[in-house]
Write a protein that holds these residues in place. Structure first.
Motif, short mmCIF file in Angstrom:
data_model
loop_
_atom_site.label_atom_id
_atom_site.label_comp_id
_atom_site.label_asym_id
_atom_site.label_seq_id
_atom_site.Cartn_x
_atom_site.Cartn_y
_atom_site.Cartn_z
N HIS A 99 -7.04 -2.84 -31.57
CA HIS A 99 -7.32 -1.80 -30.59
C HIS A 99 -7.64 -2.41 -29.22
O HIS A 99 -7.25 -1.86 -28.18
N TYR A 100 -8.35 -3.51 -29.22
CA TYR A 100 -8.72 -4.16 -27.95
C TYR A 100 -7.47 -4.63 -27.21
O TYR A 100 -7.31 -4.40 -26.01
N TYR A 101 -6.57 -5.31 -27.93
CA TYR A 101 -5.36 -5.81 -27.28
C TYR A 101 -4.42 -4.67 -26.90
O TYR A 101 -3.68 -4.76 -25.91
N TRP A 102 -4.42 -3.59 -27.70
CA TRP A 102 -3.61 -2.44 -27.33
C TRP A 102 -4.12 -1.82 -26.03
O TRP A 102 -3.33 -1.43 -25.17
N ARG A 103 -5.44 -1.72 -25.87
CA ARG A 103 -6.00 -1.17 -24.65
C ARG A 103 -5.63 -2.02 -23.44
O ARG A 103 -5.35 -1.51 -22.36
N MET A 104 -5.64 -3.34 -23.61
CA MET A 104 -5.24 -4.22 -22.52
C MET A 104 -3.78 -3.98 -22.14
O MET A 104 -3.43 -3.88 -20.95
N PHE A 105 -2.90 -3.92 -23.14
CA PHE A 105 -1.48 -3.66 -22.88
C PHE A 105 -1.27 -2.28 -22.28
O PHE A 105 -0.46 -2.10 -21.35
N ASP A 106 -2.01 -1.30 -22.78
CA ASP A 106 -1.89 0.07 -22.30
C ASP A 106 -2.30 0.17 -20.83
O ASP A 106 -1.62 0.80 -20.02
N ASP A 107 -3.43 -0.45 -20.49
CA ASP A 107 -3.92 -0.39 -19.11
C ASP A 107 -3.02 -1.16 -18.15
O ASP A 107 -2.88 -0.77 -16.98
N ALA A 108 -2.41 -2.24 -18.61
CA ALA A 108 -1.63 -3.10 -17.73
C ALA A 108 -0.19 -2.61 -17.53
O ALA A 108 0.37 -2.76 -16.44
N PHE A 109 0.42 -2.02 -18.56
CA PHE A 109 1.84 -1.71 -18.50
C PHE A 109 2.17 -0.23 -18.72
O PHE A 109 3.00 0.33 -18.00
N MET A 110 1.55 0.41 -19.70
CA MET A 110 1.95 1.76 -20.07
C MET A 110 1.43 2.82 -19.12
O MET A 110 2.20 3.62 -18.56
N ARG A 111 0.13 2.85 -18.91
CA ARG A 111 -0.45 3.93 -18.12
C ARG A 111 -0.07 3.89 -16.63
O ARG A 111 0.02 4.94 -16.02
N PRO A 112 0.15 2.72 -16.03
CA PRO A 112 0.67 2.76 -14.66
C PRO A 112 2.02 3.45 -14.54
O PRO A 112 2.36 4.00 -13.50
N VAL A 113 2.83 3.44 -15.60
CA VAL A 113 4.15 4.05 -15.57
C VAL A 113 4.10 5.51 -16.04
O VAL A 113 4.68 6.40 -15.41
N PHE A 114 3.40 5.75 -17.15
CA PHE A 114 3.42 7.07 -17.76
C PHE A 114 2.16 7.89 -17.45
O PHE A 114 2.05 9.03 -17.92
N GLY A 115 1.23 7.35 -16.71
CA GLY A 115 0.04 8.11 -16.36
C GLY A 115 -1.01 8.06 -17.45
O GLY A 115 -0.97 7.23 -18.35
N GLY A 116 -1.96 8.96 -17.35
CA GLY A 116 -3.05 8.99 -18.31
C GLY A 116 -4.38 9.04 -17.59
O GLY A 116 -4.45 9.19 -16.36
N ARG A 117 -5.45 8.91 -18.34
CA ARG A 117 -6.78 9.00 -17.77
C ARG A 117 -6.99 7.92 -16.72
O ARG A 117 -6.93 6.73 -16.98
N GLY A 118 -7.28 8.36 -15.47
CA GLY A 118 -7.58 7.43 -14.40
C GLY A 118 -6.37 6.82 -13.72
O GLY A 118 -6.53 6.00 -12.83
#
Length: 433
Positions: free
Chosen positions: A390-409
């Motif tokens: 979960h920790y590494y997923w959050r790092m990947f999510d914050d760095a690559f996924m959410r800047p493209v697809f949006g999300g909280r913050g």
């Protein structure tokens, strides 16, 4: 979670194959026994979810909810795989093709749901104009979720599994890309649709149980019908226990922290939550044991009435005992006067780990909430993240996924739309406000 469905499937399949021979049920073939394993692997955890408190036991609530949905989807995938193959003479080649087809359906349905969910998030964040229009945002979210279902049905995939993963992705990305009015509207709209759908499902099962045609066949051999229902109920109990407790033991064996482990009382709750069978089992039984929508053979009538009997017994008896059992195993914590509301608690539980790492002082308005007493079950959410998946997923999510697809913050404020929650505004970095 698919592992628990597969274990229940194997136990019910082998158990019914061995025990039904003593009842002289000769009309069943090996394909029918496999279908029974898939039919009774589908669980209905709605009753237990109504009793559990998501804020008190977030891990247990997630386990029961996720397992219930994935078990239903896995059962449907197994059922579809059984229908596609001639299993009258099982060989190693046919068995290999069967399991390959099962995993193909499972993976493709999952990927399809994720892709449609990400597509909806990208459309609303990047391509969709007029984000401040609540009607269009809500309509787009509903239509994209329905699109995942229709595409899955078009390609003969598991629509339940596709919609499930599409909903997960949309709740993580798409839901945070719309305005606050749209979020509130979609939350209550989907909750209402879910409630109405559950009512119609149970009405259908109840009305179907009153069909006299099937019970006329059963009345000629009541002992055989009772024996079939009893065997199926026992196999459901055994299969559920064989799938929950060993898997929980293996899960606890891999967890180092005691607070992350699943206790015995929680394991019993998960086991009990999966005992109930619902509309999915009834629908699959009708799909397999009827011809042109009607029961034309006494043997098929016995199997359908036995399925309805197991569904009604587990829902009525187990359902009535669910609340006292959960209250006995998981006693409620005393509510304090300064305890936060459930919605704020669920949001705060996601961001409190970030508060511990910030150098900025906590605002005075937040001190009382942060220092408020929380249930012990939330302890794992209030500590710093560990070096886990979960920790590494959050790092990947914050760095690559959410800047493209949006999300909280990760979504800029649109002029003219309602402002975000003040808690979220305070948590955002200065450059993102």
């Amino acid at each position: 979670m698919p592992d628990s469905s597969l274990i229940s499937f194997v136990i019910i399949w082998l158990g019914s194959t061995l025990l039904f021979k003593n009842l002289d049920i000769g009309f069943l073939e090996i394909k029918d026994y496999l279908a029974l394993g898939a039919i009774f692997s589908a669980t209905d955890t709605v009753c237990t979810l109504q009793v559990l408190n998501q804020d008190e036991t977030p891990l247990l609530y997630s386990l029961v909810f996720g397992e219930g949905v994935v078990n239903d989807a896995t059962s449907v995938v197994l059922f579809n795989a059984i229908q596609r193959f001639d299993l009258s003479h099982i060989t190693s080649t046919i068995a290999t093709e069967f399991f390959v087809n099962f995993f193909y359906l499972f993976l493709t349905s999952t990927v399809l749901g994720i892709v449609v969910g990400l597509l909806s998030a990208y459309i609303i964040k990047k391509l969709y104009l007029g984000r401040h229009s609540t009607d269009r945002e809500v309509a787009l979210m509903i239509l994209m979720a329905y699109l995942s279902y229709m595409v899955a049905e078009l390609f003969d995939l598991s629509s339940i599994l596709t919609v499930f993963f599409c909903g997960i992705v949309m709740s993580h990305y798409t839901w945070h890309n719309v305005t606050e009015k749209s979020r509130v509207t979609t939350k209550h709209a989907f909750a209402t649709l879910s409630f109405v759908s559950e009512i119609f499902i149970f009405l259908y099962v109840g009305m179907d149980a009153l069909d006299i045609e099937k019970w006329k066949f059963v009345s000629k051999s009541p002992g055989k019908s009772i024996g079939v229902s009893s065997i199926l109920l026992v196999l459901v109990l055994v299969g559920r226990a064989a799938s929950v407790f060993p898997l929980c033991f293996l899960s606890n064996f891999t967890r180092k922290s005691e607070s992350d482990k699943i206790g015995l009382k929680q394991q019993v709750t998960v086991w009990w939550a999966g005992l109930m069978r619902g509309a999915v089992s009834v629908a699959l039984a009708y799909n397999w044991f009827t011809m042109s929508g009607h029961t034309q053979q006494p043997g098929n009538a016995i199997m359908i009435t036995s399925t309805i009997t197991v569904v009604l017994f587990t829902n009525v008896v187990c359902g009535l005992l669910t609340k006292p059992l959960v209250r006995f195993l998981l006693p409620q914590h005393k509510q304090s006067s300064n305890r936060m509301s459930s919605e704020l608690s669920s949001e705060l539980s996601l961001v409190l780990p970030l508060l511990t790492n910030r150098e900025d002082p906590i605002p005075d308005s937040m001190v009382g909430i942060v220092n408020a007493p929380h249930p012990p079950s939330l302890r794992m959410l209030l500590t710093r993240p560990t070096r886990s998946v979960h920790y590494y997923w959050r790092m990947f999510d914050d760095a690559f996924m959410r800047p493209v697809f949006g999300g909280r913050g990760f979504v800029q404020h649109v002029p003219g739309s309602p402002k975000q929650n003040s808690l979220h505004e305070w948590l955002l970095p200065e450059q993102q406000r």
